[in-house]
Design a protein around this motif. Structure first.
Motif, PDB file in Angstrom:
ATOM      1  N   PHE A 269       9.492  -8.497  -0.140  1.00  0.00           N
ATOM      2  CA  PHE A 269      10.135  -9.734  -0.595  1.00  0.00           C
ATOM      3  C   PHE A 269       9.332 -10.370  -1.727  1.00  0.00           C
ATOM      4  O   PHE A 269       9.900 -10.807  -2.739  1.00  0.00           O
ATOM      5  CB  PHE A 269      10.266 -10.709   0.570  1.00  0.00           C
ATOM      6  N   TYR A 273      11.646  -6.793  -4.320  1.00  0.00           N
ATOM      7  CA  TYR A 273      12.368  -5.559  -4.013  1.00  0.00           C
ATOM      8  C   TYR A 273      13.560  -5.825  -3.103  1.00  0.00           C
ATOM      9  O   TYR A 273      14.454  -4.988  -2.981  1.00  0.00           O
ATOM     10  CB  TYR A 273      11.444  -4.535  -3.350  1.00  0.00           C
ATOM     11  N   THR A 274      13.558  -6.948  -2.434  1.00  0.00           N
ATOM     12  CA  THR A 274      14.659  -7.351  -1.563  1.00  0.00           C
ATOM     13  C   THR A 274      14.868  -8.850  -1.678  1.00  0.00           C
ATOM     14  O   THR A 274      13.931  -9.600  -1.971  1.00  0.00           O
ATOM     15  CB  THR A 274      14.363  -6.975  -0.090  1.00  0.00           C
ATOM     16  N   LYS A 275      16.087  -9.296  -1.462  1.00  0.00           N
ATOM     17  CA  LYS A 275      16.398 -10.712  -1.526  1.00  0.00           C
ATOM     18  C   LYS A 275      16.066 -11.438  -0.227  1.00  0.00           C
ATOM     19  O   LYS A 275      16.071 -12.677  -0.184  1.00  0.00           O
ATOM     20  CB  LYS A 275      17.884 -10.903  -1.852  1.00  0.00           C
ATOM     21  N   ASN A 276      15.808 -10.668   0.819  1.00  0.00           N
ATOM     22  CA  ASN A 276      15.601 -11.259   2.142  1.00  0.00           C
ATOM     23  C   ASN A 276      14.197 -11.001   2.653  1.00  0.00           C
ATOM     24  O   ASN A 276      13.703  -9.874   2.583  1.00  0.00           O
ATOM     25  CB  ASN A 276      16.607 -10.680   3.134  1.00  0.00           C
ATOM     26  N   VAL A 321      12.281  -0.230   2.005  1.00  0.00           N
ATOM     27  CA  VAL A 321      12.415  -1.676   1.801  1.00  0.00           C
ATOM     28  C   VAL A 321      13.482  -2.233   2.737  1.00  0.00           C
ATOM     29  O   VAL A 321      14.655  -1.843   2.661  1.00  0.00           O
ATOM     30  CB  VAL A 321      12.798  -1.974   0.331  1.00  0.00           C
ATOM     31  N   GLU A 323      16.260  -4.588   3.920  1.00  0.00           N
ATOM     32  CA  GLU A 323      17.180  -5.613   3.439  1.00  0.00           C
ATOM     33  C   GLU A 323      17.508  -6.600   4.565  1.00  0.00           C
ATOM     34  O   GLU A 323      17.700  -7.784   4.342  1.00  0.00           O
ATOM     35  CB  GLU A 323      18.475  -4.960   2.944  1.00  0.00           C
ATOM     36  N   CYS A 328      17.789  -0.509   5.541  1.00  0.00           N
ATOM     37  CA  CYS A 328      16.669  -0.319   4.614  1.00  0.00           C
ATOM     38  C   CYS A 328      17.124   0.543   3.451  1.00  0.00           C
ATOM     39  O   CYS A 328      18.041   1.360   3.577  1.00  0.00           O
ATOM     40  CB  CYS A 328      15.487   0.372   5.307  1.00  0.00           C
ATOM     41  N   THR A 329      16.467   0.360   2.322  1.00  0.00           N
ATOM     42  CA  THR A 329      16.699   1.217   1.163  1.00  0.00           C
ATOM     43  C   THR A 329      15.353   1.761   0.701  1.00  0.00           C
ATOM     44  O   THR A 329      14.295   1.312   1.156  1.00  0.00           O
ATOM     45  CB  THR A 329      17.355   0.434   0.017  1.00  0.00           C
ATOM     46  N   LYS A 331      12.702   2.438  -2.451  1.00  0.00           N
ATOM     47  CA  LYS A 331      12.322   1.916  -3.764  1.00  0.00           C
ATOM     48  C   LYS A 331      11.124   2.709  -4.264  1.00  0.00           C
ATOM     49  O   LYS A 331      10.052   2.692  -3.664  1.00  0.00           O
ATOM     50  CB  LYS A 331      11.963   0.429  -3.657  1.00  0.00           C
TER      51      LYS A 331
END
Length: 347
Positions: A269, A273-276, A321, A323, A328-329, A331
Motif C-alpha cells: 500500500f 501497488y494497491t489502493k487498499n 500484492v 488487493e 492478490c495480483t 507485481k
C-alpha cells in the motif's frame, strides 16, 4: 477416504484418510510392484510412525529401510542431504526403487531433493505428518535445503508419485505447529478465497486442509515451475523467509509468514501497488489465531537476505500484492524498488 488428483504434467493422487499410515503399502501397491522403499524421516516422526509404515510396507511385499536425522530446521542443510544420499547408496537403492518421506516440511524438502538427484532421479512418495506439510510442502514438487546465505537456495522441482496423508497424526502436534498451518491457511484465503477465513477461525482444520490443497492444485497445474501465477503462493514469504534467516530459524516458518503478510500488505500500500491497505485487517485475523504480527527486525537486517532470494531473475522479482482478503495480483519490481518496499514495510 478422499482423493485429490494433480496433473503436473504427470498425474498423482493425494490421499486423505484416517488410519492411512497402516495402509501405506496397500496404497503403493496401486501403482508399484514390490521393491525397496527407503523411509526418510526425522527423529520425531521416525519414532512415532516409522514402525507402522514399515509393517504396512512389508505386508504388501515391499522391502523397507529407514534413514533418520535430527528433527528441526537446523537439519535442513547440505550435510544432512549428503548423509542421506550416502545412506541410500549403502542400502543399494536402484533407480527402480522408492524414496518415502515421513514427517513435516523439513523431511519433505530433504527427501524430495534426495529423490530428485540420487542416480539422477528416483520415484518419491510423501507421507506428511504435520498439518503444514500436508497442505503445503508435500504438494507441488518444490524440494530444497538451506545454505548458510539463505533459505531453500539449493533445490529442485521433483514431484511425488503419491501423497498419503493420515489426519490422525495431527493429534500429536503441538499448538504452535497447528498455528504454523493456520498462517498458511490465512495466506491461501488472502490470495484466493475470503470465505476460508471464517472456517479457519471456527477451527475447521479439515476444511482448511482440503480447500488449501484445492487452491494450490489450481495454481500448480497452470504453473508447475513457479514462473507465473503460482508465485501468488509466495505472499508473506518474501519477507517471511528473511525473518527466518535473520532469527537463525528461531522464528518458525508459520510465524514468519504471519509477520511477513502484514508487513508486505503494509509495504504494498505504501508503495502504491494497491489502493487498499489490508494490513490492519490481516493483523486482526492473525492475532485472533494466536499468531505474531509484530516485525522486530529493521529493513536493513532483512533486505540483505532478500538479495539472494531464489525468485529474483534478471534483476526483477514478483511480489504478491493483496488487493483485498481473497484477491492478490503479481507485481514485478526492480531490486531498487524492492529495497524501498522493504523500507516501507518495516517502517
Amino acid at each position: 477416504m478422499k482423493r485429490i488428483s494433480i496433473t503436473v504434467p504427470t498425474s498423482y493422487d493425494i490421499i486423505l484418510e484416517s488410519g492411512a499410515l497402516s495402509r501405506v503399502g496397500e496404497f503403493l501397491s496401486e501403482i508399484y510392484s514390490p521393491r525397496k522403499v527407503c523411509i526418510i524421516a526425522d527423529s520425531t516422526a521416525g519414532s512415532l510412525y516409522s514402525e507402522t509404515v514399515s509393517a504396512s510396507l512389508k505386508e504388501s511385499g515391499f522391502t523397507p529401510s529407514r534413514v533418520l536425522f535430527p528433527a528441526g530446521e537446523h537439519s535442513k542443510n547440505l550435510t544432512t542431504y549428503a548423509n542421506v544420499m550416502e545412506a541410500l547408496a549403502s542400502e543399494n537403492l536402484s533407480r527402480s526403487d522408492i524414496v518415502l518421506s515421513l514427517g513435516g516440511g523439513v523431511v519433505t524438502d530433504i527427501a524430495g531433493f534426495v529423490a530428485g538427484t540420487y542416480m539422477r532421479g528416483i520415484d518419491l512418495v510423501h507421507v506428511p505428518t504435520t498439518l503444514l506439510s500436508a497442505m503445503d510442502a508435500s504438494v507441488g514438487g518444490k524440494a530444497a535445503v538451506n545454505l548458510l546465505q539463505g533459505k531453500n537456495l539449493a533445490g529442485i522441482f521433483w514431484h511425488p508419485r503419491m501423497v498419503i496423508c493420515d489426519p490422525d497424526t495431527f493429534k500429536n502436534l503441538r499448538e504452535s505447529q497447528i498455528q504454523d498451518a493456520l498462517a498458511e491457511g490465512v495466506k491461501n484465503a488472502t490470495i484466493s478465497d475470503a470465505s476460508l477465513i471464517s472456517k479457519i477461525q471456527e477451527g475447521d482444520l479439515e476444511y482448511m486442509l482440503e480447500r488449501s490443497l484445492s487452491i494450490k492444485k489450481s495454481l500448480v497445474e497452470v504453473d508447475s515451475n513457479d514462473k507465473g501465477l503460482r508465485q501468488l503462493l509466495n505472499f508473506g514469504h518474501t519477507i517471511g523467509h528473511c525473518i527466518e534467516k535473520a532469527s537463525s530459524y528461531s522464528v518458525s516458518h508459520g510465524q514468519s509468514v504471519a509477520i511477513g503478510m502484514v508487513a508486505e500488505a503494509k509495504g504494498a500500500f505504501a508503495m502504491g501497488y494497491t489502493k487498499n491497505d489490508i494490513s490492519g485487517e490481516l493483523e486482526k485475523i492473525l492475532k485472533s489465531l494466536g499468531l505474531p504480527t509484530e516485525l522486530r527486525y529493521t529493513a536493513e537486517e532483512l533486505y540483505k537476505y532478500a538479495l539472494i532470494d531464489k525468485k529474483i531473475s534478471d534483476g526483477m522479482i514478483a511480489l504478491a500484492v493483496p488487493e483485498s482478503i481473497g484477491k492478490c495480483t503479481l507485481k514485478k519490481v526492480t531490486l531498487a524498488e524492492l529495497e524501498e518496499f522493504f523500507n516501507r514495510a518495516c517502517d
